[in-house]
Design a protein around this motif. Structure first.
Motif, mmCIF file in Angstrom:
data_model
loop_
_atom_site.group_PDB
_atom_site.id
_atom_site.type_symbol
_atom_site.label_atom_id
_atom_site.label_comp_id
_atom_site.label_asym_id
_atom_site.label_seq_id
_atom_site.Cartn_x
_atom_site.Cartn_y
_atom_site.Cartn_z
ATOM 1 N N PHE A 1 -13.133 53.761 60.910
ATOM 2 C CA PHE A 1 -11.850 53.520 61.563
ATOM 3 C C PHE A 1 -11.586 54.490 62.699
ATOM 4 O O PHE A 1 -12.265 55.500 62.867
ATOM 5 C CB PHE A 1 -10.723 53.595 60.539
ATOM 6 C CG PHE A 1 -10.802 52.512 59.515
ATOM 7 C CD1 PHE A 1 -10.107 51.332 59.677
ATOM 8 C CD2 PHE A 1 -11.603 52.647 58.387
ATOM 9 C CE1 PHE A 1 -10.187 50.326 58.741
ATOM 10 C CE2 PHE A 1 -11.684 51.648 57.443
ATOM 11 C CZ PHE A 1 -10.979 50.485 57.629
ATOM 12 N N ARG B 1 -19.995 57.857 54.531
ATOM 13 C CA ARG B 1 -19.417 57.100 53.431
ATOM 14 C C ARG B 1 -19.712 55.612 53.608
ATOM 15 O O ARG B 1 -20.006 54.906 52.656
ATOM 16 C CB ARG B 1 -17.905 57.358 53.408
ATOM 17 C CG ARG B 1 -17.195 56.756 52.245
ATOM 18 C CD ARG B 1 -15.731 57.108 52.269
ATOM 19 N NE ARG B 1 -15.027 56.447 53.376
ATOM 20 C CZ ARG B 1 -13.746 56.693 53.666
ATOM 21 N NH1 ARG B 1 -13.058 57.587 52.988
ATOM 22 N NH2 ARG B 1 -13.181 56.059 54.656
ATOM 23 N N ALA B 2 -19.632 55.163 54.885
ATOM 24 C CA ALA B 2 -19.839 53.736 55.135
ATOM 25 C C ALA B 2 -21.304 53.337 54.933
ATOM 26 O O ALA B 2 -21.581 52.246 54.435
ATOM 27 C CB ALA B 2 -19.376 53.375 56.545
ATOM 28 N N MET C 1 -17.394 49.740 57.553
ATOM 29 C CA MET C 1 -16.453 49.911 58.658
ATOM 30 C C MET C 1 -16.033 51.375 58.786
ATOM 31 O O MET C 1 -15.851 52.068 57.801
ATOM 32 C CB MET C 1 -15.221 49.046 58.424
ATOM 33 C CG MET C 1 -14.260 49.068 59.603
ATOM 34 S SD MET C 1 -13.090 47.715 59.497
ATOM 35 C CE MET C 1 -12.363 47.788 61.111
ATOM 36 N N ARG D 1 -12.083 43.199 63.028
ATOM 37 C CA ARG D 1 -11.642 43.153 61.637
ATOM 38 C C ARG D 1 -11.873 41.780 61.007
ATOM 39 O O ARG D 1 -11.716 41.633 59.794
ATOM 40 C CB ARG D 1 -10.173 43.557 61.527
ATOM 41 C CG ARG D 1 -9.947 45.040 61.854
ATOM 42 C CD ARG D 1 -8.482 45.320 62.069
ATOM 43 N NE ARG D 1 -7.731 45.172 60.838
ATOM 44 C CZ ARG D 1 -7.456 46.183 60.033
ATOM 45 N NH1 ARG D 1 -7.822 47.394 60.344
ATOM 46 N NH2 ARG D 1 -6.780 45.984 58.921
ATOM 47 N N MET E 1 -11.212 42.207 57.008
ATOM 48 C CA MET E 1 -10.123 43.160 56.746
ATOM 49 C C MET E 1 -8.781 42.526 57.074
ATOM 50 O O MET E 1 -7.746 42.973 56.614
ATOM 51 C CB MET E 1 -10.305 44.437 57.573
ATOM 52 C CG MET E 1 -11.261 45.444 56.967
ATOM 53 S SD MET E 1 -10.805 45.943 55.311
ATOM 54 C CE MET E 1 -9.564 47.180 55.688
ATOM 55 N N ARG F 1 -17.836 43.129 52.158
ATOM 56 C CA ARG F 1 -17.557 44.448 52.731
ATOM 57 C C ARG F 1 -18.584 45.479 52.304
ATOM 58 O O ARG F 1 -18.706 46.531 52.940
ATOM 59 C CB ARG F 1 -16.150 44.895 52.343
ATOM 60 C CG ARG F 1 -15.096 44.073 53.056
ATOM 61 C CD ARG F 1 -13.703 44.445 52.620
ATOM 62 N NE ARG F 1 -12.767 43.401 53.008
ATOM 63 C CZ ARG F 1 -11.718 43.038 52.295
ATOM 64 N NH1 ARG F 1 -11.469 43.646 51.138
ATOM 65 N NH2 ARG F 1 -10.926 42.089 52.712
ATOM 66 N N ALA F 2 -19.300 45.204 51.198
ATOM 67 C CA ALA F 2 -20.409 46.089 50.857
ATOM 68 C C ALA F 2 -21.536 45.892 51.862
ATOM 69 O O ALA F 2 -22.334 46.786 52.108
ATOM 70 C CB ALA F 2 -20.892 45.795 49.445
ATOM 71 N N ASN G 1 -15.445 41.777 58.810
ATOM 72 C CA ASN G 1 -15.538 42.126 57.387
ATOM 73 C C ASN G 1 -14.291 41.658 56.632
ATOM 74 O O ASN G 1 -13.976 42.147 55.559
ATOM 75 C CB ASN G 1 -15.768 43.623 57.184
ATOM 76 C CG ASN G 1 -14.598 44.459 57.617
ATOM 77 O OD1 ASN G 1 -13.697 43.964 58.305
ATOM 78 N ND2 ASN G 1 -14.581 45.709 57.214
#
Lengths: 458, 265, 430
Positions: free
Chosen positions: B104, B174-175, B102, B61, B66, B97-98, B64
């Motif tokens: 999960f 999605r990522a 990530m 984490r 997080m 983060r773009a 990125n």
């Protein structure tokens, strides 16, 4: 005397406790094995006495007054009450009671003095009776309870049965309350509808409950159409919600997502203070500060503003609802799992985008439920509107005019002396019935949404 | 350990994508990551293994940022992607983060349609110029997520209605929709059944053709199956890092050896 | 981002992302600004509310008094006729002695002079003389409150610049006042009467004792009824109730009761307690019973939350050593939940203390000039007293209302502080 009855009960039940406990201990010391420990034998006797005798005493106290009064009034010389209306009979009773209480005004008729004397006698008799009955009942129960003590007696189960019964009774009180509300409202509304037709009440466009008090008085006949009152309620509710929802939601979002910890630690208790201020204080605030402010702003803009605007009452109510809405929104946002937040942030969403696009839509059901509960609160809110809204029922949607609400009418119709056979009084109950039904529907709906929302992520 | 098929695939390049030097992480008073140094190769799969609580997810984490979203967490040291210090004050975590996607542990599709789930990243970053553009991105991403064939007929059904494995592949799609360079995966299969796991593992193996993948896993078999490089974490320290087959066949540190043979864990 | 092999694609993507950043951060800034504005608005309102109450209310905490040398004239007051006597004339005469411009035989002027004093002054003198009749014929020093307009004048609430015809005191009266100030007869003291007097028609005499006692009796009744009933119901529902239609129905009932408008409870009390059971109007007993019905759901909900917070391991441990279900609950679970239950109860009672509408309907807004000695006597409560004063036309009641609100708020803050203290002192993290 009443105190004496309670004292007897207290002493007797403690005695019963000690007696049974000692008896049980005696059996155990005699070598027998008790089913329940001796303490439970004592507790059993205590509860067996306390509960029924307490019920008898309370019932006696509730009924005593009306029974004594009825006997006294029934014992008046024949013919004194013939042809009198209920109000006059009540007046005579009140006079007799005040004579018995030692407050004599002028020269009462001899029969009143006699009745007062009789009233005093009966009261003493009743009090004495109460003490006697209490003592006898206590004695009888003590004997019965003592006889129960034996090695095999399941005293613990007995105690637990009684305690269970008491707890079930406590739970059922909530049902009794609802039944009481529905029954009282329905009963009085039924009486009202015998005087005013249902269609007139539901669809009438005039609300003028000023009806003549005496038959020879010339006044308006009175009109009981609830539409203007209802519309007034809606106008004020809309004003309140229009103010409370954006402020409440934006504050909740700010506190939930952006506020530094220290600000949050100060802001949340402050919002709680805002929520804890009694409504009568908000009402006074409305007439002391807000209404004059709106009036002077209106005057400086050249807009005619009524003295008791819907805007002032609704605005203050909106402030009252801000913490209500923000706490519901906060709960709903916190209920959204952290994984959703992380998912959006990990995609590179800004915090604003995370809140607006992901958290907020997921929290919508909870927030809607909260807003609906706020609407129901606004509809049922009484003191702010009683103090700051108008009394006249104007059929208007303009928040700068004076309107009245259902709750204002209920309070103004019932303040002062009331009797239960007057359409004015009964109209208040009919309005109460409508208020209860409207808020009930909203509440059930809202509570269901809120509960669903809470379960969705559990 | 004889099905190390990942090893047979060619690693695209030998360049270093992510380099970490002297990374320390504190959670309140807990020292969660101690002085980690690692170089992660471009377009390869690197796995982090170790007993639970060893700090492997925490370090992931950091890559990125997080951890920025947790109030009590402090990160020190130097992490660079292509030489850019990602903790530099001029770096915007949103932009980072773009670039670093990530996935999960638990599939976390938004309560929106499948299409909207995938389109969300491109939409907020303004990557699609037109509706057709967006459709194109969504289709391509779903194909890369190896789920296109399963959902192409119901793109507007809610993403939460899919099965666990499908949800996780949707989250991968999605990522990748924001076209990142690095993909971080935090135990992506721990909530999935064996069949779904093998589908996702296969997907991970294909993803390294285009992305640098870093995966945290509690399963040594998985690390062996999907990764070229493996890092072993223990009590917040990076104990050993090297080629996956080396680590498993012939660990240099006794702690690694104990973990692999099941004596600690 | 230099040596990216698949450079062209990645670069354009990153460029697009970078291009969108300032717009998106602006959006975030706007949302944040809106949030700050909203919450500041709410706090501004809270601040205005408190500031307006304090700025109008603090004036009621002092009372203007006048110190007089009163000659208790045996011609006006004789020991035989006590407690009757012309106490007002005696006081006016004493006051006129300080005002040389007044002719003691001019009845109209003397009435104006008498009007400087509060209506309560003569009763104060009367009580003093009745207690000690030997004072008749002597001269005593006496401090008595002035009437409302003069009190307002000293506090600056009555503007001397307003035209005489619109003023509540004309020029002569103001001249009297200035003369009394000059000779130092007028003083101001802490208004203890605000807490020790009962209600009165005259603002300078009105106090909160009756309302505080009324609220006390009502809350006591409310507590005695709602506390055992609420706890009993909560324990049953949380620990014993079987999952069936009846307990579901009870649940729905309780949740709905918590949201029923308070005025409806007033209607219930009026119809059932007063109408059907024939209980007395305006009595704190009936008020307390009504408040109890409203407080019960709050207590039930708080108690259930507190019981839920006790971990199942405690129950299992106790059950494991052979205790019966009730022994477990009453011996272990309830004592552990007690701080939470008490906190919820105090918060419920604080809500009940501020409740107004149902008390209005059962007549606790009567004008009563003595404090209730028992819960059966007619009385007002603090919030209804505030309502009555807010409705009164006399100017002096505006600051009294604010002061009464401040008193009510301080009671509420006290109760909430106790609840917070309990929660922080005994809160246990499992």
């Amino acid at each position: 005397m009443t105190t004496l009855a309670f004292a007897i009960l207290l002493v007797a039940s403690l005695a019963a406790y000690a007696l049974n406990r000692r008896a049980a201990t005696g059996i155990r010391n005699g070598g027998a094995r008790l089913h329940s420990v001796s303490n439970y034998h004592g507790l059993f006797a205590l509860l067996l006495m306390l509960v029924p005798v307490l019920v008898v005493i309370l019932a006696w106290l509730v009924l005593q007054g009306s029974v004594v009064n009825a006997v006294v009034m029934g014992g008046l010389p024949d013919g004194t009450l013939t042809g009198l209306e209920k109000g006059q009979v009540d007046l005579i009773l009140a006079e007799i009671q005040s004579i018995a209480g030692g407050r004599v005004f002028g020269q009462p008729e001899p029969w009143k003095l006699a009745a007062a004397e009789r009233l005093t006698e009966l009261r003493q008799l009743a009090a004495l009776g109460l003490v006697l009955v209490t003592a006898l009942l206590c004695l009888a129960i003590m004997i019965i309870a003592r006889k129960k003590v034996s090695a095999e007696f399941r005293a613990r189960q007995g105690v637990e049965r009684i305690v269970s019964g008491l707890m079930i009774f406590c739970s059922v009180v909530a049902i009794f309350t609802t039944v009481g509300i529905v029954a009282s409202l329905a009963f009085e509304t039924y009486k009202f509808l015998r005087l005013v037709p249902l269609t007139e009440f539901l669809f009438g466009l005039n609300w003028e409950p000023q009806i003549p008090i005496r038959a020879d008085q010339i006044a308006a006949a009175g009109a009981f159409g609830w539409i203007p009152v209802f519309v007034g309620t809606i106008v004020i509710t809309i004003v309140a919600i229009v103010i409370a929802v954006p402020i409440g939601l934006l504050s909740a979002i700010y506190l939930f997502e952006f506020a530094p910890k220290r600000i949050r630690a100060v802001a949340k208790p402050l919002l709680e203070i805002l929520a804890g201020v009694p409504t009568v204080v908000y009402g006074f605030f409305a007439i002391l500060v807000v209404a004059p402010a709106i009036r002077s702003i209106g005057a400086s803009l050249g807009i005619p503003v009524a003295p008791n605007t819907a805007l002032a009452a609704g605005g203050v109510m909106g402030i009252m609802l801000v913490p209500f809405i923000s706490s519901f929104a906060d709960d709903a946002l916190s209920a959204v799992p952290r994984a959703m937040r992380d998912g959006a942030l990990a995609l590179g969403a800004t915090r604003a985008e995370t809140v607006l696009n992901v958290l907020f839509p997921a929290a919508i059901p909870g927030i809607v439920g909260g807003v609906l509960l706020a609407v129901s609160r606004a509809i049922g809110e009484t003191m702010i509107v009683v103090m700051a809204a108008g009394l006249m029922a104007n059929l208007t949607l303009n928040p700068l005019e004076s309107v009245t609400t259902v709750t204002v009418q209920i309070v103004t119709l019932l303040i002062g002396d009331t009797s239960f056979d007057n359409p004015k009084t009964l109209a208040a109950f009919a309005l109460g019935m409508m208020l209860f039904l409207v808020t009930l529907v909203i509440n059930i709906f809202a509570l269901r949404i809120v509960r669903k929302c809470r379960e969705a992520y559990d | 350990m004889d099905d190390l098929r990942a090893v047979n695939r060619d690693v695209g390049t030998n360049a270093t994508k992510i380099s970490a030097r002297g990374v320390q992480v504190h959670y309140g008073d807990t020292h969660a990551i101690k002085d980690v140094e690692v170089d992660i190769k471009e377009r390869s799969v690197t796995s982090f293994i170790g007993p639970s609580g060893c700090g492997k997810s925490t370090f992931l984490r950091c890559i990125n940022r997080m951890n920025d979203t947790i109030d009590i967490c402090r990160v020190e040291g130097d992490i660079r992607i292509d030489g850019d210090d990602i903790y530099d004050r001029t770096i915007d975590p949103v932009q980072l983060r773009a670039r670093v996607g990530m996935v999960f542990q638990k599939p976390n599709p938004f309560p929106k349609s499948i299409y909207d789930n995938v389109a969300y990243g491109p939409k907020i970053h303004g990557l699609a110029r037109s509706r057709a553009d967006m459709d194109e991105i969504v289709e391509q991403s779903l194909r890369r997520g190896a789920i296109w064939d399963e959902v192409k007929d119901r793109l507007h059904a809610p993403g939460t209605g899919l099965s666990g494995g499908q949800q996780q592949r949707l989250c991968i799609a999605r990522a990748v929709a924001t076209d990142p360079e690095v993909l971080l995966m935090d135990e992506p299969c721990s909530a999935l059944d064996p069949i779904a796991t093998s589908q996702v593992e296969e997907l991970i193996d294909t993803l390294r053709e285009k992305y640098t993948v870093v995966i945290v896993t509690h399963s040594m078999q998985q690390a062996a199956r999907v990764s070229q490089k493996t890092a072993f974490f223990h009590l917040g320290s990076l104990v050993e890092y090297g080629d996956t087959d080396e680590i498993f066949a012939n660990p240099k540190d006794s702690r690694t050896e104990s973990y692999i043979s099941g004596r600690i864990g | 981002m230099t040596d990216i092999p698949s450079g062209s694609v990645a670069r354009t993507t990153m460029d697009m992302v970078r291009g969108s950043l300032s717009r998106r951060h602006r959006k975030q800034f706007i949302l944040q600004a809106l949030g700050i504005t909203a919450i500041s608005l709410a706090f501004l309102m809270l601040f205005i509310l408190l500031a307006s109450l304090i700025s109008t209310g603090h004036k009621a905490f002092t009372q203007t008094e006048i110190t007089l040398e009163v000659f208790i004239d045996p011609e006006e007051i004789s020991a035989e006729r006590l407690p009757r006597g012309n106490f007002d004339d005696v006081l006016a005469a004493a006051l006129a002695a300080d005002l040389p411009s007044v002719d003691p035989n001019d009845r109209a002027a003397m009435r104006v002079v008498g009007g400087i004093l509060s209506n309560g002054a003569q009763f104060q003198l009367r009580d003093r003389v009745v207690a000690d009749p030997s004072l008749i014929g002597q001269t005593i020093a006496l401090s008595v409150p002035v009437s409302d307009p003069y009190d307002q004048l000293r506090k600056g609430l009555l503007d001397r610049e307003t035209p005489e015809s619109l003023r509540r005191l004309d020029d002569t009266q103001i001249a009297f006042y200035d003369r009394l100030i000059e000779i130092g007869a007028i003083t101001s003291s802490l208004n203890t009467g605000l807490l020790t007097n009962a209600d009165s028609r005259f603002p300078e005499l009105a106090g909160l004792k009756g309302a505080i006692m009324g609220s006390f009796w009502a809350l006591l009744t409310c507590f005695l009824i709602s506390f055992p009933l609420g706890i009993g119901a909560a324990i049953y529902l949380e620990e014993f109730a079987p999952k069936n239609k009846l307990s579901d129905f009870i649940e729905v009932n309780i949740n709905n009761l918590a949201a029923v408008p308070s005025v409806v409870f007033g209607l219930l009390a009026l119809a059932v307690f007063i109408g059907w059971f024939g209980m007395p109007r305006s009595a704190p007993l009936v008020g307390g019973m009504t408040l109890a019905l409203m407080t019960m759901p709050t207590i039930i909900i708080a108690t259930r939350a507190a019981l839920k917070a006790v971990p199942p391991s405690i129950r299992e441990a106790a059950l494991g050593v052979g205790a019966s279900k009730q022994q477990v609950v009453f011996g272990h679970v309830v004592p552990l939940a007690m701080p939470g239950i008490l906190t919820g109860t105090i918060i419920g009672l604080a809500q009940a203390l501020g409740e107004t509408a149902p008390l209005l309907l059962i007549g606790m807004n009567a004008f009563i000039t003595s404090a209730p000695a028992t819960p059966f006597d007619s009385a007002t409560a603090l919030p209804t007293q505030i309502f009555i004063w807010a409705d009164s036309p006399e100017r002096g009641f505006v600051s009294r209302t604010s002061a009464a609100i401040l008193v009510l708020l301080s009671f509420l803050i006290m109760m909430n502080a106790i609840a917070t203290y309990l929660r922080s002192k005994f809160e246990r993290k499992w």
